[in-house]
Design an enzyme around this catalytic site. Structure first.
Site, PDB file in Angstrom:
ATOM      1  N   LYS A 134       0.907  -1.774   0.117  1.00  0.00           N
ATOM      2  CA  LYS A 134      -0.400   0.210  -0.149  1.00  0.00           C
ATOM      3  C   LYS A 134       1.226   1.700  -0.121  1.00  0.00           C
ATOM      4  O   LYS A 134       2.230   1.046   0.122  1.00  0.00           O
ATOM      5  CB  LYS A 134      -1.242  -0.032   1.371  1.00  0.00           C
ATOM      6  CG  LYS A 134      -1.685  -0.922   1.336  1.00  0.00           C
ATOM      7  CD  LYS A 134      -2.999  -1.250   2.576  1.00  0.00           C
ATOM      8  CE  LYS A 134      -3.568  -2.133   2.766  1.00  0.00           C
ATOM      9  NZ  LYS A 134      -3.820  -1.826   3.875  1.00  0.00           N
TER      10      LYS A 134
ATOM     11  N   TYR B  43     -11.974  -3.037  -2.458  1.00  0.00           N
ATOM     12  CA  TYR B  43     -12.776  -3.128  -1.947  1.00  0.00           C
ATOM     13  C   TYR B  43     -14.212  -2.986  -1.431  1.00  0.00           C
ATOM     14  O   TYR B  43     -14.808  -3.258  -0.502  1.00  0.00           O
ATOM     15  CB  TYR B  43     -12.111  -2.254  -0.782  1.00  0.00           C
ATOM     16  CG  TYR B  43     -10.347  -2.344  -0.066  1.00  0.00           C
ATOM     17  CD1 TYR B  43      -9.965  -3.298   0.173  1.00  0.00           C
ATOM     18  CD2 TYR B  43      -9.503  -1.264  -0.197  1.00  0.00           C
ATOM     19  CE1 TYR B  43      -9.343  -3.426   1.452  1.00  0.00           C
ATOM     20  CE2 TYR B  43      -7.998  -1.145   0.542  1.00  0.00           C
ATOM     21  CZ  TYR B  43      -7.987  -2.687   1.046  1.00  0.00           C
ATOM     22  OH  TYR B  43      -6.614  -2.752   1.722  1.00  0.00           O
TER      23      TYR B  43
HETATM   24  N1  UDP Z   1      -9.088  -0.976   8.420  1.00  0.00           N
HETATM   25  C1  UDP Z   1      -9.446  -0.067   8.467  1.00  0.00           C
HETATM   26  N2  UDP Z   1      -9.929  -0.128  10.274  1.00  0.00           N
HETATM   27  C2  UDP Z   1      -9.967  -1.568  10.156  1.00  0.00           C
HETATM   28  C3  UDP Z   1     -10.249  -2.721  10.103  1.00  0.00           C
HETATM   29  C4  UDP Z   1      -9.711  -2.253   8.882  1.00  0.00           C
HETATM   30  O1  UDP Z   1      -8.370   0.688   8.156  1.00  0.00           O
HETATM   31  O2  UDP Z   1     -10.934  -1.362  11.688  1.00  0.00           O
HETATM   32  C5  UDP Z   1      -8.320  -0.924   7.083  1.00  0.00           C
HETATM   33  C6  UDP Z   1      -6.858  -1.785   7.289  1.00  0.00           C
HETATM   34  O3  UDP Z   1      -6.148  -1.491   6.302  1.00  0.00           O
HETATM   35  C7  UDP Z   1      -7.212  -3.136   5.845  1.00  0.00           C
HETATM   36  C8  UDP Z   1      -7.926  -2.758   5.255  1.00  0.00           C
HETATM   37  O4  UDP Z   1      -9.245  -2.634   5.742  1.00  0.00           O
HETATM   38  O5  UDP Z   1      -5.980  -3.780   6.091  1.00  0.00           O
HETATM   39  C9  UDP Z   1      -9.012  -3.770   4.734  1.00  0.00           C
HETATM   40  O6  UDP Z   1      -9.893  -5.105   5.522  1.00  0.00           O
HETATM   41  P1  UDP Z   1      -9.460  -6.473   5.907  1.00  0.00           P
HETATM   42  O7  UDP Z   1     -10.522  -6.793   7.338  1.00  0.00           O
HETATM   43  O8  UDP Z   1     -10.014  -6.677   4.741  1.00  0.00           O
HETATM   44  O9  UDP Z   1      -7.962  -7.009   6.748  1.00  0.00           O
HETATM   45  P2  UDP Z   1      -6.918  -7.314   5.374  1.00  0.00           P
HETATM   46  O10 UDP Z   1      -7.986  -8.157   4.483  1.00  0.00           O
HETATM   47  O11 UDP Z   1      -6.393  -6.363   4.704  1.00  0.00           O
HETATM   48  O12 UDP Z   1      -6.657  -8.309   6.832  1.00  0.00           O
END
Ligand code: UDP
Ligand code: MG
Length: 162
Positions: free
Chosen positions: A20, A60
């Site tokens: 990122k 997303y």
């Molecule tokens: N994210 C955030 N706040 C939260 C949860 C997620 O800013 O409370 C962001 C974080 O950058 C994360 C992304 O949203 O990597 C996507 O969320 P996901 O639950 O898919 O997590 P990941 O698969 O990236 O571990």
């Protein structure tokens, strides 16, 4: 031997990994690539791009009801992202292990987020969370001809050949 090679080929998976904008700006590109490379996974596609907000929203889309969705998409589209496809046995699940928990406060030391990030909104890396999302994300970020099929000479040492 042929049977083993066929079995090995059948277990090959591909996952989508993105560094990122925070990971790029913090000069962590080589560090992150190195962890996947040293593990024994194979890089089959890579490019640096600035995604549009609309593209970030597509990436997303599963999270569009979440309160952080807008800020997250603004952030992903705020600067260069290194988009990659990595291949290997179990790479989808194990890639997530290398990355660590979503919240770096909960990521184990030794993981990418555990070692290199502090807060959830700046957790430096994305990785597909399953076979379906891996396929969708690879198709969203890459054209088929951008994926390179090749044999890495180290593969026989990573997987064995007898
Ligand atoms: N994210 C955030 N706040 C939260 C949860 C997620 O800013 O409370 C962001 C974080 O950058 C994360 C992304 O949203 O990597 C996507 O969320 P996901 O639950 O898919 O997590 P990941 O698969 O990236 O571990
Ligand atoms: Mg996710």
């Amino acid at each position: 031997m042929l049977q083993e090679q066929e079995a090995h080929a059948a277990e090959m998976e591909r996952t989508f990994i993105a560094i990122k904008p925070d990971g790029v700006q913090r000069s962590l590109i080589a560090e992150i690539i190195s962890r996947f490379e040293r593990k024994g996974f194979k890089l089959v596609a890579i490019k640096i791009v600035v995604p549009s907000k609309n593209f970030a929203e597509k990436h997303y889309h599963d999270l569009k009801e979440r309160p952080f969705f807008n800020g997250l998409c603004d952030f992903l589209s705020s600067g260069p992202v290194v988009a990659m496809v990595w291949e290997g046995e179990g790479v989808i699940k194990y890639g997530r292990k290398l990355i660590g928990a979503t919240d770096p406060q909960k990521s184990e030391p030794g993981t990418i987020r555990g070692d290199l990030a502090v807060v959830v909104g700046r957790n430096i890396i994305h990785g597909s969370d399953g076979p379906e999302t891996a396929k969708d994300e690879i198709n969203l970020w890459f054209k088929p001809e951008e994926l390179v099929n090749y044999t890495n000479n180290a593969e026989k040492w990573v997987y064995g050949d007898n």
